[in-house]
Each structure stands twice: as C-alpha cells, then as structure tokens.
Design a protein around this motif. Structure first.
Motif, short mmCIF file in Angstrom:
data_model
loop_
_atom_site.label_atom_id
_atom_site.label_comp_id
_atom_site.label_asym_id
_atom_site.label_seq_id
_atom_site.Cartn_x
_atom_site.Cartn_y
_atom_site.Cartn_z
N ALA A 203 37.70 30.03 42.28
CA ALA A 203 38.99 29.91 41.60
C ALA A 203 39.85 28.79 42.18
N SER B 52 38.67 26.38 39.68
CA SER B 52 38.79 26.87 38.31
C SER B 52 39.65 28.13 38.31
N PRO B 53 40.96 27.99 38.13
CA PRO B 53 41.87 29.13 38.25
C PRO B 53 41.53 30.33 37.35
N ALA B 54 40.80 30.13 36.27
CA ALA B 54 40.42 31.25 35.40
C ALA B 54 39.57 32.27 36.16
N LEU B 55 38.92 31.84 37.22
CA LEU B 55 38.08 32.75 38.00
C LEU B 55 38.88 33.76 38.80
N TYR B 56 40.20 33.59 38.89
CA TYR B 56 41.02 34.60 39.55
C TYR B 56 40.89 35.94 38.82
N LEU B 57 40.75 35.90 37.52
CA LEU B 57 40.56 37.13 36.74
C LEU B 57 39.25 37.81 37.14
N VAL B 58 38.20 37.03 37.31
CA VAL B 58 36.91 37.58 37.74
C VAL B 58 37.04 38.20 39.14
#
Length: 118
Positions: free
Chosen positions: A24, A27-33
């Motif tokens: 993340a 790729s900040p979207a990986l914070y959700l993962v």
C-alpha cells in the motif's frame, strides 16, 4: 481438523494483510486489503479458539508462522533481504513453537491418563 483449517486461514489472512500493508505504500488501494486481511485473521483466530485449540498453541503458531511466511514472501515480492542471521532467528521461533506444542501434548496426555478431559 476444523481448528487447524481455521488457524491456517488466520495465518494466511494475517500474512496477506501484512504484505498488503507494505504494498500500500506504492498503491494506496491495498490499504483496504490490509484492513480486510487483519479483520479476517482475527475472525479466524477466534474460530480456532472456539473450536477448542488452546490459546497459547493457537497464538504461538499464528504468530511464528506469520513471521516466517511474511519474511519469506517479503523476499519474493519486495526483494527484502533474508540474511543467515534472520534464518537462524526464524528457525529458533519455529523450534519454540514446536516445543510449546509438544509440551501441550504431554499435558493433554497426562490429563487423559488421569481421567480428565480436554
């Protein structure tokens, strides 16, 4: 057998969350993962305990296996170093978990031979 599947799922979810946390950074979207991975890890860990695995065993295996898998997969995915000293440390962690598990089995066997149940 079910408790071991729950524990394996807890380890997998925790490692996924931890690796996603590192990913993340780019790729900040990986914070959700990462959040979902940690949440799933705690759910599966609680199911493991509910299925009857002792806390010391479950937490020890979860923590040690998570550390070892995270270190190896960080090498694979992020090219992070895995030095000989780190490998010795991982071996010590795993040996400790094995000893805790063996100690628990001796305790269970003693209780069973004394007529007590797990």
């Amino acid at each position: 057998m079910r408790k071991w599947l729950y524990l394996a799922s807890a380890v997998s979810a925790e490692v996924t969350g931890t690796l996603a946390l590192k990913g993340a950074l780019d790729s900040p979207a990986l914070y959700l993962v990462a959040v979902l991975g940690y949440g799933a890890a705690f759910i599966f860990l609680s199911l493991t305990l509910r299925a009857g695995m002792p806390l010391g065993i479950a937490y020890g295996i979860w923590g040690a296996t998570g550390v070892a898998l995270t270190a190896v997969l960080a090498l694979v995915f992020f090219a992070e170093p895995l030095t000989p000293v780190m490998l010795v440390g991982l071996a010590c962690i795993m040996a400790g978990v094995i000893l805790v598990e063996l100690g628990n089995r001796e305790n269970v066997m003693d209780e069973t031979s004394n007529g007590e149940s797990e």
